[in-house]
Write an enzyme that holds these catalytic residues in place. Structure first.
Site, PDB file in Angstrom:
ATOM      1  CB  CYS A 137     -12.109  -5.974  24.219  1.00  0.00           C
ATOM      2  SG  CYS A 137     -11.637  -5.820  22.507  1.00  0.00           S
ATOM      3  CB  SER A 149      -0.880  -0.029   1.261  1.00  0.00           C
ATOM      4  OG  SER A 149      -1.630   1.152   1.332  1.00  0.00           O
TER       5      SER A 149
HETATM    6  N1  PLP Z   1      -2.767  -4.496   6.126  1.00  0.00           N
HETATM    7  C1  PLP Z   1      -2.093  -3.853   7.096  1.00  0.00           C
HETATM    8  C2  PLP Z   1      -1.165  -4.602   7.969  1.00  0.00           C
HETATM    9  C3  PLP Z   1      -2.270  -2.476   7.276  1.00  0.00           C
HETATM   10  O1  PLP Z   1      -1.615  -1.834   8.246  1.00  0.00           O
HETATM   11  C4  PLP Z   1      -3.175  -1.787   6.413  1.00  0.00           C
HETATM   12  C5  PLP Z   1      -3.451  -0.356   6.612  1.00  0.00           C
HETATM   13  O2  PLP Z   1      -3.565   0.120   7.711  1.00  0.00           O
HETATM   14  C6  PLP Z   1      -3.838  -2.499   5.408  1.00  0.00           C
HETATM   15  C7  PLP Z   1      -3.601  -3.860   5.299  1.00  0.00           C
HETATM   16  C8  PLP Z   1      -4.802  -1.843   4.480  1.00  0.00           C
HETATM   17  O3  PLP Z   1      -4.152  -1.021   3.537  1.00  0.00           O
HETATM   18  P1  PLP Z   1      -4.966   0.152   2.802  1.00  0.00           P
HETATM   19  O4  PLP Z   1      -5.043   1.297   3.766  1.00  0.00           O
HETATM   20  O5  PLP Z   1      -4.139   0.503   1.599  1.00  0.00           O
HETATM   21  O6  PLP Z   1      -6.284  -0.386   2.432  1.00  0.00           O
END
Ligand code: PLP
Length: 378
Positions: free
Chosen positions: A327, A198
């Site tokens: 939680c 990302s």
């Molecule tokens: N996976 C992890 C470990 C993340 O930290 C994030 C974002 O916070 C994502 C997936 C999702 O990515 P995006 O924000 O591009 O949808």
């Protein structure tokens, strides 16, 4: 002073990346699917970006598929990896990002898979023997285990998981969103079938990512439509986003060692400053440099009055961080990650996450504000 310590949520766009993107926005408006010169110009930018990404990661451009986000890349890998290969059993961990857990849970609810969770220790480390048992006990599994946890920073051993998956013929998806651009990935050696990126986690733009699909596995599209991404993802491409992603990954690789040293130094410094000034302070997840993502520090503060006001008070002091406690029983509000590792629900936790832009002055200011807040509320 305003201090941004929430870089695991998102990083500021690098000015150099923005410059590249602006050039594209100003000059390249053709549809990359059009065959005329305007279209070809846009197509060239996309394919050049794909090549840049592939070269940095030691893979072939034919294995890189641009997406709208890490979430879309995770969903594609999980849904298509499972459904297209007739997988009936998936293994994951309870500390995965919701892009992974909720996708797997939806497949379980629909009766497609049985979902098993691997045991974790108190710091969020995978129990690899349990993982092997789960792999052994079930016919071909789909394994989705992240590289670095976004809340507590604990790293998994991706080589070891890859080897285990190979032995048991499992499909391995690794959520590498938090490590892409922060560690060097050599996808020619890594045994994962799917890894993801990302761009906004590495000073690139929001709304763009990629899925790496190893040549050993084939899947059908997740999004149907036009012939974009070699028929694998319909939808007119986010050209300036893709160019920005490639530029941000290129910069991250060029400056990685320097940034890693700088950020790890600040993290170690903050750990020591907090230990010195806050009696009873603890840390959630691993903090050793070789077991922990260097950009993340999750601090568990002693019980205090107004604990739930801690983040708010930091915000008032100009410090942006994020948090969430485990939680408490009977409630599902809070962090599923801290709950999964058995963190105390009565201790407030704050995640501080750093970037190449973070300075020692910012850490000093943050620690001094934390000290004040802890004294007032003790
Ligand atoms: N996976 C992890 C470990 C993340 O930290 C994030 C974002 O916070 C994502 C997936 C999702 O990515 P995006 O924000 O591009 O949808």
């Amino acid at each position: 002073m305003r201090v941004y310590l929430d870089n695991a949520a998102t990083t500021p766009l690098d000015p150099e990346v923005m410059k590249e993107m602006c050039k594209v926005m100003e000059n390249t408006y053709g549809n990359p699917s059009s065959i005329h010169s305007h279209g070809r110009e846009a197509r060239t930018l996309i394919e050049r970006s794909r090549k840049t990404v592939a070269n940095l990661l030691g893979t072939s451009p034919s294995e890189i598929f641009f997406t709208s986000s890490g979430t879309e890349a995770d969903n594609t890998a999980i849904r298509c990896g499972i459904i297209d290969h007739g997988i009936k059993h998936a293994i994951s961990s309870r500390i995965e990002h919701h892009a992974v857990i909720h996708t797997l849970e939806a497949l379980e609810k629909a009766g497609v898979i049985k979902l098993s969770f691997v045991n974790l220790d108190k710091k969020g480390n995978i129990d690899y023997e349990h993982l092997e048992t789960l792999l052994k006990e079930n016919e071909r599994s789909f394994v989705s285990i992240m590289h670095a946890n976004n809340e507590i920073g604990t790293l998994s051993d991706i080589e070891r998981i890859g080897d285990l998956c190979e032995v048991y013929n499992a499909i391995y998806h690794c959520d590498t969103v938090q490590t892409m651009g922060h560690y060097k990935h050599d996808l020619s050696k890594l045994k994962a079938h799917f890894v993801v990126c990302s761009a906004h986690k590495l000073h690139g733009p929001k709304g763009v990512g990629f899925l790496h699909i190893n040549h050993r596995i084939k899947i059908k599209p997740f999004i149907y439509g036009g012939a974009q991404e070699r028929n694998m993802r319909g939808g007119t491409e986010n050209i300036y986003g893709i160019v920005g992603l490639a530029k941000s990954l290129e910069m991250a690789y060029a400056e990685m060692d320097e940034h890693k040293q700088h950020i790890q130094g600040l993290k170690t410094y903050m750990i020591n400053q907090l230990k010195e000034s806050i009696p009873g302070v603890e840390f959630n997840g691993e903090i050793d440099a070789d077991k922990s993502l260097y950009t993340v520090l999750n601090v568990s503060f002693p019980e205090m009055e107004m604990a739930d006001m801690l983040l708010f008070n930091l915000d008032i002091a100009g410090i942006s961080a994020s948090g969430g406690s485990a939680c408490s029983s009977g409630s599902d509000i809070g962090s599923h990650v801290l709950t999964a590792i058995g963190a105390s629900a009565s201790r407030p936790s704050v995640r501080f996450s750093f970037s190449k832009n973070t300075t020692k002055d910012e850490i000093d200011y943050t620690v001094s504000k934390i000290r004040e807040l802890c004294m007032v509320n003790a």
